[in-house]
Design a protein around this motif. Structure first.
Motif, short mmCIF file in Angstrom:
data_model
loop_
_atom_site.label_atom_id
_atom_site.label_comp_id
_atom_site.label_asym_id
_atom_site.label_seq_id
_atom_site.Cartn_x
_atom_site.Cartn_y
_atom_site.Cartn_z
N GLU A 166 0.84 -1.21 0.00
CA GLU A 166 0.00 0.00 0.00
C GLU A 166 0.86 1.25 0.00
OE1 GLU A 166 -2.44 -0.38 3.42
OE2 GLU A 166 -3.76 -1.87 2.49
N ASN A 167 0.27 2.34 -0.43
CA ASN A 167 0.92 3.67 -0.39
C ASN A 167 2.20 3.75 -1.20
OD1 ASN A 167 -1.11 4.42 1.41
ND2 ASN A 167 0.09 3.68 3.15
N GLY A 168 2.29 2.95 -2.24
CA GLY A 168 3.46 3.02 -3.13
C GLY A 168 4.68 2.30 -2.61
N ARG A 169 4.61 1.75 -1.40
CA ARG A 169 5.75 0.98 -0.90
C ARG A 169 5.87 -0.33 -1.67
NH1 ARG A 169 8.35 2.27 3.94
NH2 ARG A 169 7.40 4.02 5.02
N VAL A 170 7.04 -0.95 -1.60
CA VAL A 170 7.25 -2.27 -2.21
C VAL A 170 7.91 -3.17 -1.17
CG1 VAL A 170 7.47 -1.39 -4.58
CG2 VAL A 170 9.52 -1.62 -3.14
N LEU A 171 7.67 -4.46 -1.30
CA LEU A 171 8.31 -5.44 -0.42
C LEU A 171 9.36 -6.19 -1.23
CD1 LEU A 171 8.57 -7.26 2.13
CD2 LEU A 171 6.75 -8.68 1.14
N CYS A 172 10.61 -6.12 -0.80
CA CYS A 172 11.65 -6.90 -1.45
C CYS A 172 11.67 -8.29 -0.81
CB CYS A 172 13.02 -6.24 -1.31
SG CYS A 172 14.31 -7.25 -2.08
N GLU A 173 11.56 -9.31 -1.64
CA GLU A 173 11.50 -10.69 -1.15
C GLU A 173 12.80 -11.45 -1.41
OE1 GLU A 173 7.93 -11.41 -3.52
OE2 GLU A 173 6.81 -11.68 -1.65
N LEU A 174 13.87 -10.71 -1.65
CA LEU A 174 15.14 -11.34 -2.01
C LEU A 174 15.88 -11.89 -0.80
CD1 LEU A 174 17.54 -12.07 -3.78
CD2 LEU A 174 18.05 -9.64 -4.03
N CYS A 175 15.83 -11.19 0.32
CA CYS A 175 16.58 -11.69 1.48
C CYS A 175 15.75 -11.54 2.75
CB CYS A 175 17.95 -11.02 1.58
SG CYS A 175 18.06 -9.56 2.62
N PRO A 176 16.18 -12.18 3.85
CA PRO A 176 15.35 -12.18 5.07
C PRO A 176 15.13 -10.80 5.69
CG PRO A 176 16.98 -13.94 5.13
CD PRO A 176 17.33 -13.08 3.97
N ARG A 177 15.82 -9.79 5.22
CA ARG A 177 15.62 -8.46 5.79
C ARG A 177 14.26 -7.89 5.39
NH1 ARG A 177 19.15 -5.75 8.54
NH2 ARG A 177 20.92 -7.03 7.87
N GLU A 178 13.71 -8.30 4.27
CA GLU A 178 12.36 -7.92 3.82
C GLU A 178 12.13 -6.41 3.89
OE1 GLU A 178 9.66 -10.38 6.03
OE2 GLU A 178 10.09 -12.13 4.78
N CYS A 179 12.97 -5.67 3.22
CA CYS A 179 12.84 -4.20 3.20
C CYS A 179 11.53 -3.78 2.54
CB CYS A 179 14.00 -3.59 2.41
SG CYS A 179 15.60 -3.85 3.17
N ARG A 180 11.01 -2.65 3.00
CA ARG A 180 9.77 -2.09 2.45
C ARG A 180 9.99 -0.61 2.12
NH1 ARG A 180 8.32 -6.21 5.82
NH2 ARG A 180 6.32 -7.24 5.45
N PRO A 181 10.84 -0.30 1.16
CA PRO A 181 11.12 1.12 0.89
C PRO A 181 9.91 1.85 0.32
CG PRO A 181 12.16 -0.29 -0.76
CD PRO A 181 11.61 -1.20 0.28
N ALA A 182 9.76 3.11 0.75
CA ALA A 182 8.74 4.00 0.18
C ALA A 182 9.26 4.57 -1.14
CB ALA A 182 8.45 5.12 1.17
N PRO A 183 8.39 5.15 -1.95
CA PRO A 183 8.85 5.75 -3.21
C PRO A 183 9.99 6.74 -2.96
CG PRO A 183 6.47 5.66 -3.19
CD PRO A 183 6.91 5.22 -1.81
#
Ligand code: SF4
Length: 359
Positions: A20-37
């Motif tokens: 939601e809100n333009g964020r993305v979930l990176c599924e590459l590593c266990p850190r699971e970053c959710r950077p905003a635009p």
């Protein structure tokens, strides 16, 4: 190799989904970053560009060099051959003792990345008499898209592919990235969850899951490195648990490299690892049942050569990086004929030892 100074940027990444809100979930590593635009993720090379995850580590790299395979270290992989090595800016761990921090933990390194396509890398490898490519220096999965493109091109021209990894990767992504990888050295940075977090800013459990997966569900040749840091991960009890886990879960034929620490980055108040610590750790590993235990970063009389675990005859002599002398006969001990597992083939493309041979 000739590089231009302008890497391609903003290549759409794999292994992500929108939130939601333009964020993305990176599924590459266990850190699971959710950077905003507009935000960069932890590993620096991946970022949210207008609601898409993009990578700046595509057709780009840092630190290009032709290295002996022994330097990775990989001792059971094509001894005496050379690999064209490179990494990128960034990393998905934040090790306080990192020896490549100017690359892995510095935003300035993003601007130092050079343009390099798979074709350019292969031409450089051939011209520098390299038998393979090595994805190394920082964590290669953070540039997994580029690793896959390079590794596929390398295999097609008869080169082999190796990784030097911290093992911090989500398994669905690893299944894709490791398809064209022949061998890997994984850093096992300790065996205490709390100490691992303090040293690396990452969890230990996903690394162990990755190692089990690699060993039991792939044919990728696996070696391990543990850097012994005085007072942090060099206790006899911890090393006993680590080495027994390796022997039980990954098999006694998994080569383990025990290497000496020197003060670096933010761990400047810890002394160098004494030789006695390495020698004691090697005895612990051998007592745990490991058959190939090597010592590194200090000039020592033991822990360099590959000995036949059945009869003790020297099978591979190492006299400095890249000066290996292989005495094996068709992958077997010249003394008693016992199989020594590894990736010894000298043909155009090396062939990994069979699963049975590694047990
Ligand atoms: S690969 Fe990078 S962006 Fe993705 S979860 Fe790991 S640290 Fe975050």
């Amino acid at each position: 190799m000739t590089h231009s100074s302008s890497p391609s940027i903003g290549h759409e990444a794999r292994w992500w989904r929108p939130l939601e809100n333009g964020r993305v979930l990176c599924e590459l590593c266990p850190r699971e970053c959710r950077p905003a635009p507009g935000q960069r993720a932890y590993c620096l090379v991946r970022r949210n560009e207008g609601g898409r995850l993009v990578t700046d580590a595509w057709n780009a790299g840092l630190g290009f060099a032709a290295d002996p395979i022994e330097k990775k270290p990989l001792y059971h992989v094509r001894p005496g051959s050379r690999v064209l090595s490179f990494g990128t800016a960034g990393c998905n761990l934040g090790c306080v003792h990192c020896q490549n921090a100017s690359m892995s933990q510095s935003k300035a390194a993003l601007a130092r990345m050079e343009h390099a396509t798979p074709g350019m890398l292969l031409r450089a490898a051939k011209s520098q008499n390299c038998a393979g490519l090595a994805f190394t220096y920082n964590e290669p999965v953070i540039f997994g898209e580029f690793v896959m493109a390079c590794a596929e091109a390398a295999r097609a021209t008869g080169l082999y592919n190796v990784m030097v990894s911290n093992g911090y990767v989500a398994l669905p992504a690893a299944r894709e990235i490791y398809q064209q990888i022949d061998a890997v050295n994984v850093d096992l940075k300790g065996f205490r969850e709390d100490a691992h977090r303090k040293l690396t800013r990452g969890r230990l459990a996903p690394v162990l899951d990755f190692l089990r997966w690699l060993r039991h569900e792939t044919t990728v040749w696996l070696e391990l490195t543990t850097l012994l840091i005085p007072g942090h991960n060099d206790g006899a009890e911890e090393l006993g648990e680590l080495t027994r886990w390796v022997a039980d879960e990954l098999g006694p034929d998994t080569p383990l490299h025990l290497t000496a620490f020197h003060p670096d980055h933010r761990l400047l108040d810890v002394p160098r690892t004494p030789a006695e610590t390495l020698l004691r750790a090697r005895q612990i590993a051998l007592a745990a049942g490991l058959r190939y235990v090597y010592l590194g970063n200090l000039p020592l009389a033991e822990g360099n050569d590959t000995l036949c675990p059945a009869c003790g005859v020297v099978c591979v002599v190492r006299d400095g990086w890249g000066e290996s002398s292989v005495r094996l006969v068709d992958g077997c001990c010249p003394g008693c004929g016992a199989g020594v597992p590894g990736f010894w083939a000298t043909g155009a493309r090396a062939v990994a030892g069979t699963r049975d041979a590694r047990r």
